[in-house]
Design an enzyme around this catalytic site. Structure first.
Site, short mmCIF file in Angstrom:
data_model
loop_
_atom_site.label_atom_id
_atom_site.label_comp_id
_atom_site.label_asym_id
_atom_site.label_seq_id
_atom_site.Cartn_x
_atom_site.Cartn_y
_atom_site.Cartn_z
N GLU A 113 0.90 -1.16 -0.15
CA GLU A 113 0.07 -0.08 -0.01
C GLU A 113 0.77 1.39 -0.03
O GLU A 113 1.99 1.26 0.62
CB GLU A 113 -0.96 0.02 1.23
CG GLU A 113 -1.85 -1.01 1.11
CD GLU A 113 -2.97 -1.29 2.21
OE1 GLU A 113 -4.05 -1.43 2.07
OE2 GLU A 113 -2.56 -1.09 3.46
N CYS A 126 3.43 8.64 1.09
CA CYS A 126 3.96 7.50 2.09
C CYS A 126 4.09 6.16 1.48
O CYS A 126 3.22 5.71 1.10
CB CYS A 126 2.84 7.54 3.45
SG CYS A 126 3.41 6.36 4.77
N CYS A 133 6.40 -6.80 7.39
CA CYS A 133 7.37 -6.45 8.44
C CYS A 133 8.17 -7.52 9.37
O CYS A 133 7.16 -8.46 9.91
CB CYS A 133 7.32 -5.23 9.02
SG CYS A 133 8.55 -4.47 10.37
N CYS A 137 6.12 -4.71 16.32
CA CYS A 137 5.46 -3.60 17.42
C CYS A 137 4.16 -3.95 17.57
O CYS A 137 3.31 -4.17 16.70
CB CYS A 137 6.10 -2.38 16.81
SG CYS A 137 7.52 -2.13 16.09
N CYS A 140 1.25 -2.04 16.01
CA CYS A 140 1.14 -1.65 14.50
C CYS A 140 0.55 -2.85 13.75
O CYS A 140 0.73 -4.15 14.05
CB CYS A 140 2.62 -1.54 13.98
SG CYS A 140 2.80 -1.53 12.32
N CYS A 367 -1.36 6.08 9.89
CA CYS A 367 -0.34 5.33 10.25
C CYS A 367 -0.50 4.07 10.84
O CYS A 367 -1.51 4.04 11.85
CB CYS A 367 0.24 6.11 11.32
SG CYS A 367 1.14 7.50 10.96
#
Ligand code: SAH
Ligand code: SF4
Length: 390
Positions: A113, A126, A133, A137, A140, A367
């Site tokens: 994305e 962005c 990933c 975290c 997230c 975010c």
């Protein structure tokens, strides 16, 4: 399933389009070599690279036949050997606040994305650096998706090209837009993935973004966000030279270990030492400390005071991010009053402390909300199955 490590996930640059090599994302040297291998005389190759870069990155051209400053035979040769390919847009959503989110399909059927955020004085793209990933975290959404692979330079730069296509931002011949009037004027590496775990590809892509014959954005308009891969921070300063943002999020190792688990490897002290040594630190080039506001976890007055103490001596601004919720998230957003009180302590200590307004929330573009749709679909199927069994 075998584990996928960052070392064995690089994909070949060649696309599935026959045997053609994609010119997008090649460094100047790589393109020069590719052109020579295809029959370009060596003494012309450097000039051809400059011409091609201008067509590809400044004019947005995807078809060699329109490159009028190249001889007809040479255009035919290029068409035979090369392509100028971008990721394919799977879906494009536009939020009520003007934010645009693109779901892009890349080689291997993977999806990433990219989000475009228009503001009064700038337009920020962005971009993602990995599919998923490796880090986890706990606040997230991307962290709940396993790493599939690193993006290639072509796929990183391709996100910029796709957005400029969609914004209709390729200049008219002979006109060179200034940074500040561009629709796409800034880049943040804050999408999916940890950019410093895909260092070379991110570096090569950002070199194209900064090159005067490439996308031609000032390095001050590019911000790389890292969760704190300490050994790569000096390299980012030396080899990319862009602005840095740090996902800080906590003021004690105990809390940061839980929120940003890479802290177990490189703790707050090690991270701050690396930041103090980051080159070109001055008041005009500050490091951004990102701080997600989680109710009852990291948002007390004591946290704010500790934060100010920790970053003493580092030219910094602190970006407070109200937590963006996602389905199944184990945290809640701090109240507006709490966020304001926190911001006030930081501001009184002399730091800018903007509270980031969530953008594109209605399309899950804010975010930490990014996650490939295929992955979402898989999850919901799993949930449905669990419900049937349950
Ligand atoms: N991996 C890099 C860049 C991508 S994350 C990094 O961690 O820095 C971009 C920013 O969004 C980071 O500061 C991240 O901590 C923050 N973020 C992640 N999930 C979030 C959420 N749910 N709400 C608000 N911010 C979040
Ligand atoms: Fe990865 Fe950044 Fe999300 Fe952490 S915050 S899981 S490093 S994308």
């Amino acid at each position: 399933m075998t584990a996928i490590t960052p070392d064995n996930i690089t994909v070949p640059r060649k696309l599935l389009d026959g045997d053609k090599t994609n010119l997008v994302g090649l460094t100047r040297d790589q393109m020069r070599e590719a052109l020579i291998a295809a029959g370009t005389p060596e003494r012309q190759a450097g000039m051809r690279v400059g011409q091609l870069w201008q067509w590809i990155y400044q004019k947005g051209v995807t078809d060699f036949s329109v490159m009028t400053n190249l001889a007809k035979d040479y255009r035919a040769l290029l068409t035979e050997k090369f392509t100028i390919a971008r990721p394919e847009i799977v879906t494009r959503q536009v939020s009520s606040d003007g934010t645009r989110k693109y779901l892009l399909r890349i080689q291997g059927g993977h999806e990433v994305e990219t989000v475009y955020i228009p503001e009064e004085d700038r337009g920020t793209l962005c971009i993602s650096s990995q599919v998923g990933c490796t880090l986890t975290c706990s606040f997230c959404h991307t962290g709940t998706q396993k790493l599939v692979r690193n993006l290639t330079p072509a796929e990183i730069v391709g996100q910029i090209l796709v957005a400029r296509d969609d914004l209709g931002e390729w200049p008219k011949p002979g006109r060179h837009p200034k940074d500040e009037t561009r629709l796409l004027s800034n880049i943040v590496l804050m999408g999916m993935g940890e950019p410093l775990y895909n260092f070379e590809n991110v570096r090569d892509a950002m070199k194209i973004a900064m090159d005067a014959e490439g996308i031609s954005l000032s390095r001050r308009r590019i911000t790389l966000s890292t969760s704190g891969v300490v050994p790569e921070i000096p390299r980012a300063g030396a080899e990319i030279g862009c602005m840095l943002a740090i996902s800080f999020h906590a003021t004690t190792d105990e809390v940061r270990d839980k929120l940003v688990p890479i802290n177990n490897r490189w703790n707050i002290e090690a991270l701050l030492n690396a930041l103090r040594a980051y080159p070109k630190l001055s008041n005009s080039e500050r490091i951004t400390f990102e701080y997600v506001m989680l109710k009852g976890v990291n948002d007390s007055d004591d946290d704010a005071r500790r934060l100010v103490q920790l970053i003493k001596g580092i030219p910094a601004k602190i970006n407070l991010i109200p937590f963006n919720e996602w389905p199944g998230a184990p945290y809640e957003r701090s109240s507006n009053n709490r966020i304001r009180a926190f911001a006030d302590i930081i501001y009184k200590a002399g730091y800018a402390s903007p509270i980031r307004t969530p953008r594109g929330e209605d399309i899950m573009a804010a975010c930490g909300q990014l996650k490939s749709a295929t992955e979402r679909a898989r999850k919901s199927r799993a949930q449905i199955e669990a419900e049937i069994r349950g």
